[in-house]
Every structure is written in C-alpha cells, then in structure tokens.
Design a protein around this motif. Structure first.
Motif, PDB file in Angstrom:
ATOM      1  N   ARG A 270     136.408  49.528-113.424  1.00 43.95           N
ATOM      2  CA  ARG A 270     135.795  48.648-114.420  1.00 43.95           C
ATOM      3  C   ARG A 270     136.189  47.192-114.187  1.00 43.95           C
ATOM      4  NH1 ARG A 270     137.108  53.027-117.671  1.00 43.95           N
ATOM      5  NH2 ARG A 270     139.030  52.036-118.370  1.00 43.95           N
ATOM      6  N   GLU A 271     137.479  46.957-113.955  1.00 43.58           N
ATOM      7  CA  GLU A 271     137.944  45.586-113.751  1.00 43.58           C
ATOM      8  C   GLU A 271     137.362  44.983-112.476  1.00 43.58           C
ATOM      9  OE1 GLU A 271     142.163  45.758-113.868  1.00 43.58           O
ATOM     10  OE2 GLU A 271     142.282  45.994-116.054  1.00 43.58           O
ATOM     11  N   LYS A 272     137.332  45.760-111.401  1.00 45.84           N
ATOM     12  CA  LYS A 272     136.766  45.266-110.143  1.00 45.84           C
ATOM     13  C   LYS A 272     135.273  45.002-110.293  1.00 45.84           C
ATOM     14  CE  LYS A 272     138.346  45.372-106.348  1.00 45.84           C
ATOM     15  NZ  LYS A 272     138.930  44.366-105.431  1.00 45.84           N
ATOM     16  N   LYS A 273     134.589  45.867-111.012  1.00 44.40           N
ATOM     17  CA  LYS A 273     133.142  45.717-111.199  1.00 44.40           C
ATOM     18  C   LYS A 273     132.840  44.461-112.019  1.00 44.40           C
ATOM     19  CE  LYS A 273     129.096  48.592-112.224  1.00 44.40           C
ATOM     20  NZ  LYS A 273     128.355  47.791-113.191  1.00 44.40           N
ATOM     21  N   LEU A 274     133.613  44.237-113.081  1.00 42.82           N
ATOM     22  CA  LEU A 274     133.408  43.040-113.901  1.00 42.82           C
ATOM     23  C   LEU A 274     133.690  41.773-113.094  1.00 42.82           C
ATOM     24  CD1 LEU A 274     135.005  44.161-117.296  1.00 42.82           C
ATOM     25  CD2 LEU A 274     132.587  43.667-116.865  1.00 42.82           C
ATOM     26  N   ALA A 275     134.758  41.797-112.301  1.00 45.48           N
ATOM     27  CA  ALA A 275     135.094  40.628-111.480  1.00 45.48           C
ATOM     28  C   ALA A 275     134.000  40.360-110.450  1.00 45.48           C
ATOM     29  CB  ALA A 275     136.437  40.853-110.785  1.00 45.48           C
ATOM     30  N   PHE A 276     133.471  41.416-109.873  1.00 45.64           N
ATOM     31  CA  PHE A 276     132.415  41.263-108.877  1.00 45.64           C
ATOM     32  C   PHE A 276     131.144  40.710-109.515  1.00 45.64           C
ATOM     33  CE2 PHE A 276     128.858  42.938-106.337  1.00 45.64           C
ATOM     34  CZ  PHE A 276     129.195  42.441-105.089  1.00 45.64           C
ATOM     35  N   ALA A 300     138.480  45.585 -99.672  1.00 43.40           N
ATOM     36  CA  ALA A 300     138.805  47.002 -99.779  1.00 43.40           C
ATOM     37  C   ALA A 300     137.504  47.807 -99.730  1.00 43.40           C
ATOM     38  CB  ALA A 300     139.548  47.278-101.088  1.00 43.40           C
ATOM     39  N   PHE A 301     137.641  49.130 -99.580  1.00 46.30           N
ATOM     40  CA  PHE A 301     136.454  49.985 -99.573  1.00 46.30           C
ATOM     41  C   PHE A 301     135.622  49.767-100.833  1.00 46.30           C
ATOM     42  CE2 PHE A 301     139.196  52.922 -96.891  1.00 46.30           C
ATOM     43  CZ  PHE A 301     138.537  52.625 -95.711  1.00 46.30           C
ATOM     44  N   LEU A 302     136.276  49.627-101.965  1.00 49.65           N
ATOM     45  CA  LEU A 302     135.567  49.464-103.230  1.00 49.65           C
ATOM     46  C   LEU A 302     134.738  48.183-103.236  1.00 49.65           C
ATOM     47  CD1 LEU A 302     134.935  50.398-106.071  1.00 49.65           C
ATOM     48  CD2 LEU A 302     137.118  49.423-106.845  1.00 49.65           C
ATOM     49  N   ASP A 303     135.212  47.134-102.606  1.00 45.95           N
ATOM     50  CA  ASP A 303     134.443  45.891-102.531  1.00 45.95           C
ATOM     51  C   ASP A 303     133.122  46.112-101.792  1.00 45.95           C
ATOM     52  OD1 ASP A 303     136.338  44.140-103.801  1.00 45.95           O
ATOM     53  OD2 ASP A 303     137.568  44.324-102.001  1.00 45.95           O
ATOM     54  N   TYR A 304     133.170  46.864-100.713  1.00 44.23           N
ATOM     55  CA  TYR A 304     131.944  47.145 -99.958  1.00 44.23           C
ATOM     56  C   TYR A 304     130.989  48.015-100.782  1.00 44.23           C
ATOM     57  CZ  TYR A 304     134.255  45.267 -95.814  1.00 44.23           C
ATOM     58  OH  TYR A 304     134.880  44.444 -94.917  1.00 44.23           O
ATOM     59  N   LEU A 306     130.781  48.073-104.032  1.00 49.65           N
ATOM     60  CA  LEU A 306     130.214  47.231-105.093  1.00 49.65           C
ATOM     61  C   LEU A 306     129.069  46.377-104.554  1.00 49.65           C
ATOM     62  CD1 LEU A 306     133.480  46.148-106.924  1.00 49.65           C
ATOM     63  CD2 LEU A 306     131.601  47.467-107.932  1.00 49.65           C
ATOM     64  N   GLU A 307     129.178  45.958-103.317  1.00 50.47           N
ATOM     65  CA  GLU A 307     128.107  45.148-102.732  1.00 50.47           C
ATOM     66  C   GLU A 307     126.806  45.933-102.624  1.00 50.47           C
ATOM     67  OE1 GLU A 307     129.552  43.664 -99.030  1.00 50.47           O
ATOM     68  OE2 GLU A 307     130.955  42.248 -99.956  1.00 50.47           O
ATOM     69  N   VAL A 308     126.870  47.201-102.222  1.00 49.01           N
ATOM     70  CA  VAL A 308     125.634  47.992-102.141  1.00 49.01           C
ATOM     71  C   VAL A 308     125.158  48.417-103.518  1.00 49.01           C
ATOM     72  CG1 VAL A 308     126.197  48.842 -99.843  1.00 49.01           C
ATOM     73  CG2 VAL A 308     126.824  50.219-101.820  1.00 49.01           C
ATOM     74  N   THR A 309     126.058  48.373-104.519  1.00 50.13           N
ATOM     75  CA  THR A 309     125.694  48.779-105.864  1.00 50.13           C
ATOM     76  C   THR A 309     124.823  47.729-106.557  1.00 50.13           C
ATOM     77  OG1 THR A 309     127.658  50.148-106.074  1.00 50.13           O
ATOM     78  CG2 THR A 309     126.656  49.463-108.115  1.00 50.13           C
ATOM     79  N   THR A 310     124.707  46.550-105.999  1.00 48.69           N
ATOM     80  CA  THR A 310     123.832  45.542-106.603  1.00 48.69           C
ATOM     81  C   THR A 310     122.381  45.998-106.582  1.00 48.69           C
ATOM     82  OG1 THR A 310     123.682  44.412-104.460  1.00 48.69           O
ATOM     83  CG2 THR A 310     125.343  43.630-106.007  1.00 48.69           C
ATOM     84  N   ASP A 311     122.043  46.934-105.705  1.00 49.76           N
ATOM     85  CA  ASP A 311     120.704  47.521-105.693  1.00 49.76           C
ATOM     86  C   ASP A 311     120.744  48.767-106.569  1.00 49.76           C
ATOM     87  OD1 ASP A 311     118.326  48.831-105.213  1.00 49.76           O
ATOM     88  OD2 ASP A 311     118.322  48.424-103.065  1.00 49.76           O
ATOM     89  N   GLU A 312     120.137  48.697-107.759  1.00 55.63           N
ATOM     90  CA  GLU A 312     120.231  49.786-108.717  1.00 55.63           C
ATOM     91  C   GLU A 312     119.561  51.061-108.229  1.00 55.63           C
ATOM     92  OE1 GLU A 312     118.736  48.490-112.442  1.00 55.63           O
ATOM     93  OE2 GLU A 312     120.326  47.000-112.772  1.00 55.63           O
ATOM     94  N   GLN A 313     118.619  50.937-107.303  1.00 51.29           N
ATOM     95  CA  GLN A 313     117.915  52.121-106.819  1.00 51.29           C
ATOM     96  C   GLN A 313     118.751  52.912-105.807  1.00 51.29           C
ATOM     97  OE1 GLN A 313     114.955  53.083-108.106  1.00 51.29           O
ATOM     98  NE2 GLN A 313     115.214  51.352-109.489  1.00 51.29           N
TER      99      GLN A 313
END
Length: 524
Positions: A270-276, A300-304, A306-313
């Motif tokens: 949650r914290e990483k997602k909000l920061a991103f 980190a792996f989570l950062d990568y 989160l980057e692909v998560t910007t596409d909701e589909q």
C-alpha cells in the motif's frame, strides 16, 4: 348394523405393524438399489482409472482411504514413508490417496514429457493459498501465464546485477552477527541465515529495509511454522475437511500467523503503491520542461510491477501485488536460507572441499574486496559445490501436478483426472545417473559430466515452462553470501557423512535434527 360395520373396517394393530414393516423394507430395498446403482455408475465412470492402477505396482490401498494411513505422523515420518515408496517402486508406481489416483514417477524420461505438459498445480496445493493467494506458486494456469509474462522481465541479468550490492551489504551484517556464535559450538544456523535472506528479499523485492538481522524479527519463524502446518494439511487426509481442521489448535495458530504475514506485506504494498501514484501525479502536473531529474535509484521487483500496473487492463490489482510479494518473500527468503544452510553443512562435512572453495574466493576477490557482479561467474567451483548440494538436498523433494488430458509415455497412458508426483529427490539419487549417489562430488557438474546425463536427471528448480522463475537470482545471492562468510569463518559440523542428514519436509526439505554447524574465525 353400525357396530358390525365398524368392527369390520377396523384395522388391527397387528396388520398396521405388518404394513409398516413392509413399507420400511421397500424403502430399504429402494435405497439399496439406488446406492448400488450410483456405485455401479461411479465404478463404470472410473473404470479407466482402475484399469490403469491395476497395471502398476504400488503400496496396499484400502477402500475409501487408499494409502492415507502411510501419511500419518510427524513431517519426518511422512517424508520417510514417501521416500520408502520411491525406493520400493523405482521408475513408475501408483498411490491411492483417499479416492484419488496419483502416479508417482522418478525416471527422467517421465519428467521430460510430463512437466512441460502438466502445468496445473495439484488441487491439494490450494491449502497454500492462505499464504500466497494466487501468486505464481499456486495460481491457476490462466493467471499464472499472465503474471509470469509480466514478472519475467524483472529477472533480467542487468536488474539482478544491481542487487549484488545488497547481497554484499547484508553479507557483511551476517558476518558481524556470526561473531556471537564463533567458537561456541553448534547452533541453529537456519534462524541466523533466514534473517539475512529475509533482509535481502525485502530490499530487492520490495525496496524496503526491515533490519531483520539486527532486530528480533518474527517473520522467518512465522514462515517456517506456517509451511509445516500446510504440509500436515496436505498429507493428513482428515485435515482436508475444514470442519475438522478448524477444530484443531493448528487452525487458530494458522489464522494468527497468516494475519501477521499479510499485515506485513500488505502495508508495504500500500505504501509503495501510494508513493508511486504520487510520483506519477507530480510528473503529470509538472509544466517545467527543464525540471531536474531525480537521481537514479536501485529499483526493486515491486517497483517494476507497479510500473506495469499503470495499465489497468494488463497490470496487477493491489491484492494481486500483495500475493506476488508474499510469494517472493516466502520463496525468496525461506528456500534460499534452507539451501544456504545445507551448503554450510556440506562445507563443514568436507573440509578439503571447503578449502578449495575458500581458495577460489581468495583468487577471485582477495581477502577484503566486496563482491561485484563480474566476480560471480568466475566462481566456477563454488557453483558446482552449490549444485551438488542441491542434488542431494533439493528445495522441494516432491512436485505434484494435475493431469488434464490423457498423456502417453512409451506404452503407458497417464489418465486424465489424476495427478502425478515427481520424485525429485529420488531422481537426484538414482544410481543409473549418479554412481555412488551419496558421495558428495562437485565435479559431477563439470561440463563433460553433465553431457553424459539425461537433462531431467537434475531438476532442483523443476523443469518446463512452470519452473522456478528465480534460479539465477538465488545462485547470485548464495554465492555472494558464501564469499562474505567463508573469508572470515571456517565451518564445521558434527555430521559424519551425507547419509547422517535425515530429512523431513514442511513444503521444503529440512534436516530432521537441524543444521549442526559451528563456526570459527579464520587466522588471516
């Protein structure tokens, strides 16, 4: 006249009782006929399974429960009984577990065909969903394919090279922690190493420091215990029923541990997602073309992800992110810690080989220089040592997959609707591929020796499309830690030979009597 008629139509108690008895008998006959009809239909539908089972050897199976009595007891007893089965029926045999048919294989020819074909995890793995949900380890095939495609690029070599600095930093902390145990006899190495690997995976997978090595971190104990509970749920057949399991103290303990583990990973996500999201918002709102770029940080792996998560589909939901993070943490910390501990145990058992590993480290790094990415591929003998350890002590002694279509291998047909148990440990110690299998010899992994063997005679990270996603990451992390520790300490153990290390399982292999390791400072 009325009195005579009334006496005539009155039914006697004897007649009533007789009629009731007839009705009960008819009901019993009808019920028995219905049950027999249902049972006959069941047998007819499953006729191929019974025929297939009759063609194979295997342990005695009782009606309804099959071989379930062989899987009662401690994790050591259960795994010992499984090992005996594979020793008694080499190659291919059948096991009835309750009403379900399992094929058990240890011949590499079956691995080569079945592992790439059978991608769906055995349904019993759903008990692990309490830890990792539908992360890569347990996900249905459609989810697994989507997530694997998104996650795989994060294991690119350039990304992994950036993590070597983390490996070295945490290795230095581990060296400092081991001072507490130096020269003081044997100790529980796993709980020391697992804290180090937890620090590594949290920083590389999530981009956060948890300082597990220098604080009283409980996560490693939670993970170790929850995997033991899940192992017992899978193999003790009456624990398959929630109504039974929920009455046990294990269920209460399981629920508490799961809440703690998910709270730990969920808060980070949650914290990483909000920061991103905040970072993206600021970039979008910025109108200054010449703004100063942020300094490049190690991702980190989570950062990568989160980057692909910007596409909701195509991206991940917050829950899916947490599930994958949970998978990374458990798989990346516990399994790597376990293998590291087995490596240290084998180093202690083979002092001459330990000297050879140490000499290679000094040749490549010298006595003090921190390890760098370019150094790791030069540690050839160390890599062979780790591989030989994984041969004798693979992370998972067994892998189980579901069979969704008939598969013919040679003259035998594996029937749809069953599952197959891959005896990885048995394959790794088969004398046909590994002469004198319990002799520890890293030179088995010289290129010319590898070329002589079937490619599936050694599968510590499984085989086929659904193999482990992180073997390079694990190998780099293990090499880095060994460089840090062996330059400072000499390792010893009270085990006298490989066969002395009796194994149990809690989803991953563990030594029954613990990692009997002691350390002493080197004279350098």
């Amino acid at each position: 006249m009325e009195e005579t008629y009334s006496n005539y139509v009155k039914i006697s108690p004897v007649a009533t009782k007789r009629n009731s008895g007839i009705a009960v008998e008819l009901l019993l006959v009808a019920s028995s006929f219905t049950l027999l009809t249902w049972f006959a239909q069941l047998l007819w539908r499953r006729r191929k399974l019974y025929k297939s089972s009759s063609e194979l050897p295997g342990p005695i199976a009782f009606p309804l429960i099959g071989c379930a009595l062989s899987f009662i007891g401690s994790p050591y007893t259960i795994f010992a009984n499984i090992t005996k089965m594979f020793d008694s029926y080499p190659g291919l045999f059948r096991v009835w577990f309750g009403p379900r048919l399992f094929y058990a294989v240890s011949d590499p020819k079956y691995f080569e065909i079945l592992l790439p074909t059978c991608l769906r995890k055995e349904p019993l793995y759903h008990h692990a969903n309490v830890i990792v949900g539908h992360g890569l380890f347990t996900a249905p095939v459609d989810i697994w394919k989507k997530h694997r495609k998104l996650i795989a690029p994060t294991f690119h070599q350039k990304i992994l090279d950036n993590f070597v600095e983390v490996f070295a930093e945490q290795g230095a902390i581990l060296v400092d922690q081991l001072k507490k145990y130096s020269g003081k006899g044997e100790f529980d190495l796993f709980h020391v190493i697992s804290k180090c690997t937890l620090d590594i995976i949290c920083e590389t997978a999530m981009g956060v420091k948890v300082n597990a090595q220098t604080t009283d971190a409980l996560y490693t104990k939670w993970a170790d215990r929850i995997m033991e509970i899940i192992f017992m749920r899978i193999f003790v057949i009456w624990y398959h029923f929630d109504s039974v399991f929920n009455m046990t103290s294990m269920a209460t303990e399981c629920g508490k541990i799961i809440r703690n583990m998910h709270q730990f990973s969920g808060k980070v996500v949650r914290e990483k997602k909000l920061a991103f999201e905040e970072k993206l918002r600021k970039q979008k709102e910025s109108t200054d073309t010449y703004f100063e770029a942020e300094p490049v940080k190690r991702k980190a792996f989570l950062d990568y992800l989160l980057e692909v998560t910007t596409d909701e589909q195509t991206g991940f939901t917050e829950e899916q992110l947490r599930e994958e993070v949970d998978t990374f943490i458990v798989a990346g910390s516990d399994t790597t810690a376990s293998t590291n501990c087995f490596v240290f145990t084998m180093l202690g058992l083979h002092q001459d080989l330990q000297d050879r590993v140490y000499e290679e480290i000094i040749d490549v790094l010298g006595p003090h220089r921190a390890v760098e990415p370019s150094d790791l591929h030069k540690l050839k003998y160390m890599e062979r040592f780790i591989k030989e350890t994984l041969r004798l002590f693979p992370v998972a002694g067994l892998v189980v997959r579901a069979i969704d279509e008939d598969i013919k291998v040679g003259d035998f047909v594996f029937q749809s609707g069953t599952s197959v148990v891959f005896g990885i440990l048995r394959a790794h110690t088969n004398e046909e591929n590994w002469p004198n299998p319990f002799k520890f010899d890293p030179d088995r992994f010289l290129p010319e020796e590898i070329a002589k063997r079937h490619p599936c005679s050694y599968v510590p990270f499984s085989y086929g499309p659904r193999n482990c996603i992180g073997p390079r990451y694990a190998m780099m992390a293990m090499k880095s830690l060994l460089c840090s520790v062996l330059r400072k300490y000499k390792i010893f153990t009270s085990y006298e030979n490989v066969e002395d290390v009796k194994l149990k399982a809690n989803l991953v292999l563990r030594p029954k009597d613990g990692y009997k390791v002691s350390v002493e400072l080197r004279n350098i």
